[in-house]
Scaffold this motif. Sequence first.
Motif, short mmCIF file in Angstrom:
data_model
loop_
_atom_site.label_atom_id
_atom_site.label_comp_id
_atom_site.label_asym_id
_atom_site.label_seq_id
_atom_site.Cartn_x
_atom_site.Cartn_y
_atom_site.Cartn_z
N THR A 78 18.09 15.69 -2.22
CA THR A 78 18.22 17.11 -2.58
C THR A 78 18.65 18.00 -1.41
OG1 THR A 78 15.91 17.55 -2.05
CG2 THR A 78 16.41 16.84 -4.30
N GLY A 79 18.54 17.51 -0.18
CA GLY A 79 18.88 18.32 0.96
C GLY A 79 17.80 19.32 1.33
N ARG A 80 16.66 19.27 0.61
CA ARG A 80 15.58 20.21 0.91
C ARG A 80 14.80 19.74 2.13
NH1 ARG A 80 14.90 24.01 -2.84
NH2 ARG A 80 15.75 23.70 -4.93
N TYR A 81 14.27 20.70 2.83
CA TYR A 81 13.51 20.43 4.06
C TYR A 81 12.05 20.72 3.77
CZ TYR A 81 12.61 20.33 9.09
OH TYR A 81 12.16 20.00 10.35
N LEU A 82 11.20 19.70 3.87
CA LEU A 82 9.82 19.83 3.46
C LEU A 82 8.86 19.72 4.63
CD1 LEU A 82 9.78 17.55 0.27
CD2 LEU A 82 10.31 19.99 0.41
N GLU A 83 7.75 20.48 4.53
CA GLU A 83 6.59 20.28 5.41
C GLU A 83 5.60 19.42 4.64
OE1 GLU A 83 4.93 24.01 6.45
OE2 GLU A 83 6.62 24.64 7.71
N LEU A 84 5.22 18.23 5.15
CA LEU A 84 4.36 17.30 4.44
C LEU A 84 3.12 16.99 5.25
CD1 LEU A 84 7.60 15.97 4.16
CD2 LEU A 84 6.38 15.07 2.17
N SER A 85 2.04 16.71 4.54
CA SER A 85 0.82 16.19 5.17
C SER A 85 0.28 15.09 4.25
CB SER A 85 -0.22 17.28 5.37
OG SER A 85 -0.57 17.89 4.15
N ALA A 86 -0.31 14.08 4.83
CA ALA A 86 -0.80 12.93 4.05
C ALA A 86 -2.15 12.50 4.60
CB ALA A 86 0.21 11.78 4.12
N PHE A 87 -3.06 12.10 3.69
CA PHE A 87 -4.38 11.61 4.10
C PHE A 87 -4.85 10.57 3.09
CE2 PHE A 87 -4.88 15.45 1.63
CZ PHE A 87 -5.84 15.13 0.69
N ARG A 88 -5.73 9.70 3.57
CA ARG A 88 -6.20 8.59 2.74
C ARG A 88 -7.27 9.08 1.77
NH1 ARG A 88 -8.60 3.71 6.05
NH2 ARG A 88 -10.46 5.05 6.05
N LEU A 89 -7.28 8.54 0.54
CA LEU A 89 -8.32 8.80 -0.45
C LEU A 89 -9.21 7.57 -0.50
CD1 LEU A 89 -6.24 10.41 -3.35
CD2 LEU A 89 -7.64 11.58 -1.64
N GLY A 90 -10.45 7.76 -0.13
CA GLY A 90 -11.38 6.64 -0.15
C GLY A 90 -11.17 5.73 1.03
N SER A 91 -11.39 4.43 0.80
CA SER A 91 -11.24 3.45 1.87
C SER A 91 -9.88 2.79 1.77
CB SER A 91 -12.33 2.38 1.77
OG SER A 91 -12.15 1.62 0.56
N ALA A 92 -9.58 1.97 2.78
CA ALA A 92 -8.29 1.28 2.77
C ALA A 92 -8.17 0.36 1.56
CB ALA A 92 -8.11 0.50 4.07
N GLU A 93 -9.33 -0.19 1.09
CA GLU A 93 -9.28 -1.09 -0.05
C GLU A 93 -8.86 -0.36 -1.31
OE1 GLU A 93 -11.66 -0.93 2.15
OE2 GLU A 93 -11.36 -2.87 3.17
N ASP A 94 -9.06 0.97 -1.38
CA ASP A 94 -8.66 1.74 -2.57
C ASP A 94 -7.14 1.89 -2.66
OD1 ASP A 94 -11.27 2.13 -3.40
OD2 ASP A 94 -11.50 3.88 -2.07
N ARG A 95 -6.46 1.75 -1.53
CA ARG A 95 -4.98 1.76 -1.49
C ARG A 95 -4.38 3.09 -1.96
NH1 ARG A 95 -2.43 -4.11 -2.99
NH2 ARG A 95 -3.81 -5.36 -1.63
N LEU A 96 -5.09 4.19 -1.82
CA LEU A 96 -4.60 5.48 -2.30
C LEU A 96 -4.35 6.44 -1.13
CD1 LEU A 96 -6.99 6.07 -5.33
CD2 LEU A 96 -4.66 5.11 -5.37
N VAL A 97 -3.23 7.14 -1.19
CA VAL A 97 -2.87 8.17 -0.20
C VAL A 97 -2.41 9.40 -0.96
CG1 VAL A 97 -1.30 8.83 1.67
CG2 VAL A 97 -2.26 6.52 1.60
N ALA A 98 -2.94 10.58 -0.56
CA ALA A 98 -2.52 11.84 -1.15
C ALA A 98 -1.50 12.52 -0.23
CB ALA A 98 -3.71 12.75 -1.37
N VAL A 99 -0.48 13.07 -0.86
CA VAL A 99 0.57 13.75 -0.10
C VAL A 99 0.68 15.19 -0.60
CG1 VAL A 99 3.00 13.77 0.56
CG2 VAL A 99 1.83 11.59 0.18
N LEU A 100 0.59 16.15 0.33
CA LEU A 100 0.79 17.57 0.03
C LEU A 100 2.06 18.05 0.74
CD1 LEU A 100 -2.85 18.85 0.60
CD2 LEU A 100 -1.82 18.09 -1.55
N PHE A 101 2.78 18.96 0.11
CA PHE A 101 4.02 19.43 0.75
C PHE A 101 4.36 20.83 0.26
CE2 PHE A 101 5.24 17.31 -3.15
CZ PHE A 101 6.12 18.21 -3.73
N LYS A 102 5.21 21.48 1.05
CA LYS A 102 5.79 22.74 0.59
C LYS A 102 7.22 22.83 1.12
CE LYS A 102 3.93 25.61 4.36
NZ LYS A 102 3.14 26.83 4.67
N ASP A 103 8.03 23.57 0.39
CA ASP A 103 9.45 23.69 0.74
C ASP A 103 9.61 24.59 1.98
OD1 ASP A 103 12.14 23.89 0.88
OD2 ASP A 103 12.46 24.63 -1.15
#
Length: 516
Positions: A78-103
Amino acid sequence: MDEGFCIIEFLDGPHGPLSDYIHIEANAAYATNAGIPNVIGQKLREMVPDEADAWIARYGHVLRTGEPIRFEQELVATGRYLELSAFRLGSAEDRLVAVLFKDATARRDAEEALRSLNETLEARVVEEIAERRAAEVALQRAQKMESIGKLTGGVAHDFNNLLQIVSGNLQLLQSDVIGNERAERRIANAMAGVQRGAKLASQLLAFGRRQPLEPKVVNAGRLVVGMEELLRRSIGEAIEMEMVVSGGLWNAFADPTQIENAILNLAINARDAMDGVGKLTIEVQNAFLDEEYAAKVSDILPGQFVMIAVSDTGCGIPPEIVDLVFEPFFTTKAEGKGSGLGLSMVYGFVKQSGGHVKIYSEVGEGTTLKIYLPRVHDSEDVAAGPELLDMSGGTETILVVEDDDEVRATVTELLRDLGYDVLTARDAASALPILESGVKIDLLFTDVVMPGPLRSPELARKAKERIPEIGILFTSGYTENAIVHGGRLDPHVSLLTKPYSRQMLAARIREALNKR
């Protein structure tokens, strides 16, 4: 654009454990920014196979370590420039990562625009500083030229008067030693010294742009070709010489004698730079100096010029001194081999003529010096044939006006030897009563620069009013601005430059009398 989020779940795959992930949750803003509708349930490697490794490595690090990350990224899709942050949900065994972003596209574009503006402003500041520095250098050079001009003018006036005294008395002495070979040789040597001194003063005046020029409409190509024999004799047989004159050559407006002197000076410099062996090339062609070029060079206006280039295959000039070669008394030759005034004379003459000088040089390859003379649309002035000097004397009456007592005495004796009756005055104010006395005077022979409130040109005007048939001949070692304006001798003005020989004095006096 709304802030977005997504939750990703890591999967094992053909590439190994945790080698892919799927989106299990995402809001509408994610799909809009990523440019991928219906993202839920899709594997990353199937959506963006070329970018998958980078995203998996980044978010995989968050999953394994539990350390949140913040970063900025431009999305290819898309050519958009994003500010992103990511953090783990639960433990590593849960295999989940949440990603937040804004344009952040608008912010990024604004920052780039600001950076571009700053760079533009910085470039303008640098350019303005450079222009100001160039203007300061040009001003300093102009002030330096003005100071040198005043200095050389004053020196030339007194120096040429001294040379005239020496020269005149030597010439008077010649008739007393006829037949004495030893005395004649000594007088000849002394006269050669006078001529060298006169040349030195002339070169200083040329550099200071104070010499009286007599410009004419000239065809520079024809003038250069006419110098071929003189140049060949001057540079020697071991130097090959080539002349290249373009067709359709424009006419230039300059003093032809000074053009010849300049070319001869450059040819001799080239000969010395080649140590007597090499190739000398002289080119004459039309040239146009545009506004872009003129903006980079002080003291020149854009326009059409006739260009004369003198090139050699000599030793060249080191870059650290190439800008100094036009300075008076600066020379690249060995001590005692040059006065350092040849190139400064060329520079002064060309600048005084409204032209431009450019030098190109490379050590071991040679040097090219280009002279640009202003173009004129007038027809070429017809060159007169060889001047036949009438050196006979006469019986007319001449009023000599000269403030230097010894010069006045010497020239009076020279004129009386030629048969003329001579009256004298030490300045213009004391000459005026003689002109008003009713005494028959055939010629006013007056120095240009003299003390007192009455200037020589004004004395000449008053003389013409009182004796309309009187001849006028000026003389000077330095004319100041009395009869020279814009570097050019005023129209219909006759000038005999000091120091002059007895023969030239006789010829110019006779010429002025015959013109009445």
